[in-house]
Scaffold this motif. Structure first.
Motif, mmCIF file in Angstrom:
data_model
loop_
_atom_site.group_PDB
_atom_site.id
_atom_site.type_symbol
_atom_site.label_atom_id
_atom_site.label_comp_id
_atom_site.label_asym_id
_atom_site.label_seq_id
_atom_site.Cartn_x
_atom_site.Cartn_y
_atom_site.Cartn_z
ATOM 1 N N UNK A 168 8.459 -11.426 -27.802
ATOM 2 C CA UNK A 168 7.650 -11.257 -29.014
ATOM 3 C C UNK A 168 8.216 -10.229 -29.985
ATOM 4 N N UNK A 169 9.078 -9.347 -29.489
ATOM 5 C CA UNK A 169 9.480 -8.202 -30.312
ATOM 6 C C UNK A 169 10.094 -8.592 -31.649
ATOM 7 N N UNK A 170 10.830 -9.714 -31.705
ATOM 8 C CA UNK A 170 11.495 -10.072 -32.963
ATOM 9 C C UNK A 170 10.491 -10.505 -34.018
ATOM 10 N N UNK A 171 9.561 -11.340 -33.599
ATOM 11 C CA UNK A 171 8.530 -11.766 -34.553
ATOM 12 C C UNK A 171 7.624 -10.597 -34.933
ATOM 13 N N UNK A 172 7.453 -9.659 -34.010
ATOM 14 C CA UNK A 172 6.642 -8.473 -34.343
ATOM 15 C C UNK A 172 7.336 -7.662 -35.430
ATOM 16 N N UNK A 173 8.657 -7.655 -35.353
ATOM 17 C CA UNK A 173 9.418 -6.861 -36.307
ATOM 18 C C UNK A 173 9.197 -7.332 -37.746
#
Length: 648
Positions: free
Chosen positions: A135-140
RNA sequence: CGGGGCGUAGCGCAGUUUGGUAGCGCGCACGGUUCGGGACCGUGAGGCCGGAGGUUCGAAUCCUCUCGCCCCGACCA
């Protein structure tokens, strides 16, 4: 089992290659001729693909996994869905989830390979990114939240958030920001062909809108906007080549770029009967646009008419009880007002109250919009004209409060608020319209004399309207978006810190573009566009097989001739299916037509008595007699002429 | 998510109103006759009636809940 297959297998077994361990070094001894009809080929081992098992089976219908259906599956409605199911290309597993059977997989592969060829030719490089993403990329970039329910989310055993990739801007931007540091490494164009996942609110139309679908997505990385535009143009050209090579009837359509603005976005719309998008295209030039944003040349009639504003008598107020719609106005004036002979909807003006809001500032404004009586307001165009994010029609109460009259009687005369007028409405020399007083209408309304407003293109284009570019007639179509190209700018690179050092040592954001093609969707759109009552009619370039050899009966000479032609075509590099089934001729013909294989060779006793076979094209035309000896050459020529590629 | 429709054999459907041994066509298997445009005759295999609860002596059928699929719209591209 036929002679060749038998010999091949025997050979393989004898030499112990069944397990494939010697794959890389396996070469046929030249003493074993592979193809009696083509000794030249056989003599050169390098020209012949030799498999691990040491033999090469013919593609026989008898063994092929092609489960056709006589009846139409209940859940299928669109032509492509019905035919792909009936002809055994796909099977449904759930809403918007499909299995690709061998035929479907062949078509998909052919489409993907045409895409790859042009992408590679345009300088793009293929890679493969994960479908399962932390999820971290979309959270970014905030899309973890903003993407909403369409994102397929999951957790791993430790409870960490993941999702399946619906598109890959973030993950590829991450890759590039880690690896690209200098302008020397740019430009870069990376693409992949991969399954995408979107939890569509409503999957529909079979393969047209799926939750899992195959997509080619490319991303370009450039040092500047100018460079990005060059990459964009290259991709546009590549897309033209791709859609043309696929054999699809398509149009490039300017997408509604909304607040982003600019001409840096285009959709490649495949024209079909069942499309989701309404598009407008010129019958003469290349102009095409989404119906929401399409423009037409203002009607020429106004200028040409002898009647000018100066000739129009002063306003006449007419009492028009219970007359509200344009049709009612026309009928009422026809019956009761002799001063306006021959009144038509086109000589009326229609006034509508809209509430426009700007989401970012929260400001909202109420405006009066005037279009010709026979036209409809284009709300997207109105948004753009007003610089608003969204518009909605005012409620009846809001209209009364704002205008002081009921919706059927409102008009621009005497109105003091913001007034926008469609060019065609402004061009009506002497119009009939609401008087802003219940229950009255005015006749002889003249724009510029009786009311003044901002003039713009605010109406929806209709079939037969005139092209803004060349003046020819516009046509409306239904389209399915098969591809989309656009410049992203630094939207993602800014958020994710994807930067490079330019020649002067200055750190700058990479300018990105992205380019998608719905590979599995194109398979369906091709069928939407190319089918008839009997079945599919594949364009040669993407047909699962280019030729089907339909063998009638199992007489020795029939079998020999069919096999000979089959082998000859294979040796020439043609994709052939040999229908060797023990079925009646009618069944074979029906299946061949249902499958949509472009060329059919019928080998039967009747023609064979004359030394001939029958040749027929799926796209139509009469059957043609071909001497057995010429068949391979003639058919191969035809495959090539229709855009088929020879393999091997 | 709102509205409408549908889940019974691989596919298409009847049976549900009015509860009582689960049917038809196609397809499939076997035998025979046919053999240039989805042949015919005979024999046969195949179903937990979407699922769970309930009512009843008895449920495909009645009641409750649930799951799935299709269409229109909203959404999306």
């Amino acid at each position: 089992m036929d002679e060749v297959d038998q010999r091949e297998q025997h050979h393989a077994v004898k030499h112990g290659y069944k397990d494939g361990r010697h794959r890389a070094h396996r070469v046929r001894p030249s003493s074993t001729p592979r193809c009696p009809e083509h000794p030249a080929r056989s003599a050169s081992p390098g020209l012949v693909m030799v498999t691990a098992a040491g033999y090469k089976a013919r593609m026989r219908y008898r063994q092929a996994f092609i489960p056709t259906l006589k009846e139409v599956p209940k859940d299928a409605t669109s032509p492509s869905h019905v035919l792909l199911l009936r002809a055994g290309y796909v099977r449904m597993v759930g809403a918007g989830i499909y299995e690709m059977l061998p035929l479907g997989h062949r078509v998909l592969t052919k489409i993907a390979n045409i895409v790859r060829r042009e992408m590679n030719a345009a300088g793009a490089q293929e890679l493969l990114l994960p479908a399962l993403l932390p999820a971290e990329y979309f959270r970014e970039t905030g899309r973890w939240d903003s993407f909403g329910d369409a994102l397929v989310r999951l957790k791993d055993r430790r409870g960490n958030d993941y999702h399946l990739g619906p598109t890959h801007e973030e993950i590829i931007t991450d890759l590039v920001r880690r690896e690209v540091k200098s302008y020397r490494q740019l430009p870069l164009n990376l693409y992949q062909v991969q399954m995408k996942f979107r939890d569509e609110a409503r999957p529909r139309g079979g393969l047209l809108r799926c939750r899992e679908f195959m997509m080619k997505d490319a991303y370009s990385f450039d040092v500047s906007m100018e460079a990005a535009e060059k990459s964009y143009a290259t991709m546009r050209d590549a897309y033209h080549a791709i859609f043309t090579n696929l054999g699809l009837h398509y149009r490039v359509v300017r997408a509604d770029s909304g607040a982003m603005g600019g001409s840096t976005s285009a959709e490649f719309q495949v024209l079909t009967q069942t499309g989701e998008d309404a598009i407008v295209a010129c019958s003469s030039c290349e102009y095409a646009a989404n119906a929401e944003v399409a423009q037409a040349r203002p009607a020429a009639g106004a200028a040409a008419t002898a009647v000018t504003a100066a000739d129009v008598p002063a306003l006449v107020k007419v009492r028009t009880p219970k007359v509200k719609s344009i049709d009612e106005v026309v009928a009422f004036f026809e019956a009761n007002v002799p001063e306006t002979p021959g009144l038509t909807p086109a000589s009326c003006i229609k006034s509508l109250v809209y509430v426009a809001t700007n989401v970012t500032t929260g400001a909202s404004e109420t405006v009066l919009v005037v279009v010709r009586g026979d036209h409809e307001v284009n709300e997207v165009g109105l948004c753009r004209h007003l610089g608003a994010d969204e518009v909605r029609m005012a409620s009846e109460d809001e209209v009364k409060q704002h205008m002081g009259a009921a919706p059927g009687f409102i008009g621009p005369v005497g109105y003091t608020g913001r007034l926008v007028v469609d060019a065609d409405a402004a061009a009506v020399v002497s119009a009939v319209g609401g008087a802003n007083e219940n229950p009255f209408h005015y006749a002889n309304i003249v724009h510029g004399r009786d009311y003044h407003g901002e003039v713009g293109n605010l109406r929806l284009v209709r079939n037969g309207d005139l092209c803004v570019v060349c003046g020819a007639a516009l046509e409306t179509y239904k389209g399915i978006e098969g591809g989309h190209v656009f410049i992203l700018g630094t939207h993602y690179s800014d958020k994710m810190g994807a930067t490079f050092l330019d020649e002067g040592g200055v750190q700058r954001s990479i300018v990105m573009g992205c380019y998608g093609i719905g590979v599995s969707r194109l398979m369906a759109t091709a069928v939407e566009q190319h089918h008839d009552d009997a079945g599919i009619r594949w364009p040669m370039a993407i047909a699962p097989f280019q030729v089907i050899v339909t063998m009638l009966g199992d007489a020795e000479d029939t079998t020999a001739a069919a096999t000979q032609i089959y082998d000859g075509l294979r040796a020439a590099g043609v994709d052939v299916l040999l229908d060797d089934r023990d079925e009646r001729p009618g069944v074979k013909f029906k299946d061949a037509e249902l499958l949509g294989i472009p060329l059919r060779v019928t080998v039967g006793a009747r023609a064979l008595a004359e030394g001939n076979v029958e040749f027929k094209e799926r796209s139509g035309g009469d059957a043609l007699a071909l001497p057995v000896a010429d068949a391979v050459t003639k058919i191969t020529e035809r495959v090539v002429a229709l855009g088929g590629e020879l393999t091997r």
